[in-house]
Design an enzyme around this catalytic site. Sequence first.
Site, short mmCIF file in Angstrom:
data_model
loop_
_atom_site.label_atom_id
_atom_site.label_comp_id
_atom_site.label_asym_id
_atom_site.label_seq_id
_atom_site.Cartn_x
_atom_site.Cartn_y
_atom_site.Cartn_z
N THR A 13 10.96 -1.09 -0.12
CA THR A 13 11.12 -1.33 -1.56
C THR A 13 10.50 -0.22 -2.40
O THR A 13 11.15 0.33 -3.29
CB THR A 13 10.45 -2.67 -1.92
OG1 THR A 13 10.92 -3.65 -1.01
CG2 THR A 13 10.79 -3.10 -3.32
N LYS A 205 -8.06 -5.62 -1.86
CA LYS A 205 -8.08 -4.95 -3.17
C LYS A 205 -9.48 -4.93 -3.75
O LYS A 205 -9.90 -3.96 -4.36
CB LYS A 205 -7.08 -5.63 -4.10
CG LYS A 205 -5.63 -5.41 -3.62
CD LYS A 205 -4.65 -6.38 -4.24
CE LYS A 205 -3.25 -6.16 -3.70
NZ LYS A 205 -2.34 -7.27 -4.06
#
Lengths: 432, 432
Positions: A13, A205
């Site tokens: 993607t 993250k």
Amino acid sequence: MKNYRIGIFGLGTVASGLIKILKKEKINYQNRFNVNFELSQVVVHDLQKKRAPEFDGLNISDDPAKIIEDPAIDIVIELIGGKTVAKNIIEESLQTGKHVITANKDLIASEGRKLSRLAKEKHVGLFYEAAVAGGIPILRSLSNSLASDEIEQINGIVNGTSNFILSQMRQNKISYAAALKTAQEKGFAEADPSNDVDGIDAAYKLQILADFTFGKQINQRDIQMGGIRTITQADLQDVTDLGYEIKLLASATVISNKLELSVAPTLVPKGHPLASVQNENNAVFVNGRYSGGLMFYGPGAGEFPTANSVAADLIELTKKIDQPESFNTNFSSDLTLAKPKDRIASRYIVFNVANRPGVMHKLSAFFLMSDINFRNIRQYDPVGDNTRVVIITYPASDAQLNPVKTTIRKARGVEIIHEFKLLIEPKEVTNA
Amino acid sequence: MKNYRIGIFGLGTVASGLIKILKKEKINYQNRFNVNFELSQVVVHDLQKKRAPEFDGLNISDDPAKIIEDPAIDIVIELIGGKTVAKNIIEESLQTGKHVITANKDLIASEGRKLSRLAKEKHVGLFYEAAVAGGIPILRSLSNSLASDEIEQINGIVNGTSNFILSQMRQNKISYAAALKTAQEKGFAEADPSNDVDGIDAAYKLQILADFTFGKQINQRDIQMGGIRTITQADLQDVTDLGYEIKLLASATVISNKLELSVAPTLVPKGHPLASVQNENNAVFVNGRYSGGLMFYGPGAGEFPTANSVAADLIELTKKIDQPESFNTNFSSDLTLAKPKDRIASRYIVFNVANRPGVMHKLSAFFLMSDINFRNIRQYDPVGDNTRVVIITYPASDAQLNPVKTTIRKARGVEIIHEFKLLIEPKEVTNA
């Protein structure tokens, strides 16, 4: 005009988005930045896979050497993800003097420092804005605009899937299972959603954010973890009535030179900007000693937002290609990890208790033992022999609360369903 | 360790904050960035003014030459504001090869391009992050992270005073006059609040934002301006019921290669992140072709937030002091200004009409003349001989609406109180 030859690993993607952007913006980048990006080679795992016709003209191979061993390629963009193969690709590319851009959070979370040092040694750049919060330029902001500040706390909604599920539960008054199903149907959640709903993705993250914010490469095991699976409509009703939203927050806080790290459902007051972040969007709220409370909001994933972060890395890299300064290499602090006595917050605790005299008396005795005061109490009508009791406490440390929880686990007729913290808000800075 | 000698013009709020930050963070900046900032000289207008004891050790003079003509000073920080003296200071500093950092929005709004070109010519840096939205790193984000994108629209709440007044009116159900008084008591509004409440301050910031976003230095006269003075509790009640908040938005939108610019009260849907920006906070929402909708939120003013933006400029400047790349010098576009037929939006229009048969018939005939359809209509109980009518239209252009307004101005028994646009939301990007 400077010409750069690019090799891309992966054609998923984000890579597709990037290739479309580089094509569409070619003239724009030439005019504005005086650079031309030439896509020399794409390397994929499965050469037989059917590709969209727009990729027809590309050089596609399944041999990594076509990029790594081609001395004409200046910049390697790694978009395959995962830890093992990606690590080799990035290390070998840096070793041969190629600049690297990646969106690989899993790898950067644990190897970011090491790879950045290697890049510095080889006088090449290593950038990875897309690794945290997709399209939001949070790493570059922390690295540039906020580097002058002393950051006190960072709170991120950095997993779009779990935020989508919680938003859907809240907006449509549906169960966790129903909201998860919608997320899966929309392609926001995988068949096994563990990585998203148990906080693992957010923890990667947080590792990167904490490194940028506090100059410390942390281990995932040092993060207190909690997921959203046990949250029910009853919880959402409680917290809404009391003036909060529940968000899965990735948090790093410095309290008296100790670093507290968690990924967990957290009660955010309704007026707080993080409370209004809906659906698959992400946001990172930064409390700085000087800059006050800043929030960076936007799409946390998606073909074009994420690809745009990669494109921005490309342009920033070429602005100082001769002396590329990788993200965050010179910043380290001597912060130690917070201990249970340092981890102080108000708590939202949900109990399942037996419906008989003396239960609340017993429960309150347990909390008195640790000198913990209550701010709100709600007992609901019983369902069968049991009843739901919800308590919000005044601020208390884990050291105070842990023995209470141990006692409750041993007690009869009282059970803790779950316990979430309320967002800690740093005091406003009034004087430097 | 590299040593930089700094001269500061001004010793007001922001300069004080900066001096305190540079003192407190001295060792931190040495360790992290390998730079030492030496505050060589401060120049003020009034040497007799009493200063805080913490500024006792500083070299303070009222002679600009002490900075401009001192070849040992590397970096000039202009914090006096205003257009004339500040312009001379910045021009002369750049001419003599000094780098310049300023927070001066009024000057940069009109002279930013010219001064940036001069800086480039002289191979020095010119930065001014603090000029727009105080502590929010919006200019550097537009200049770095978002430069890879094609921005379609930017909407900013960039005047803290007017946002504070609107928030107070909404939260406490008080009049504009009462909210203005509170703002003045808190030091958020001046005795003459025109600059803030009529949109002039926001227009300066929009000029700078539009330059960074669309590569075009614009004139303030090309911005459609509107202020918040006429907004009443009745308006707030209407828009709240209909699902909106009123915000003073500084907006720049590209529609079919035309640039539309306005500073005006705007109806923002409640779910939009800009709707939840409260009190004196600022936020800038950016719609990019690729990055989607990003928002940058934080304090728009204040001693430390604004000073931190100046400190960040300082550090960024020294990172590439040999080839400083000033903000935004190479970006220009051939966009032309939107004409009335291009400026399309839904409208919220408030009328004062005579309470007699046929008035709505007449009013609706005027709109039919321009083929404008209604989405919502509310007529209230009359007060005396008149009644309040509120109409929200479907999207219509200024070219459609202007003749309607002209006709209404000539008609009897119908008067327009005010007309605000609804936020235009760019269509979601589905394909590049």
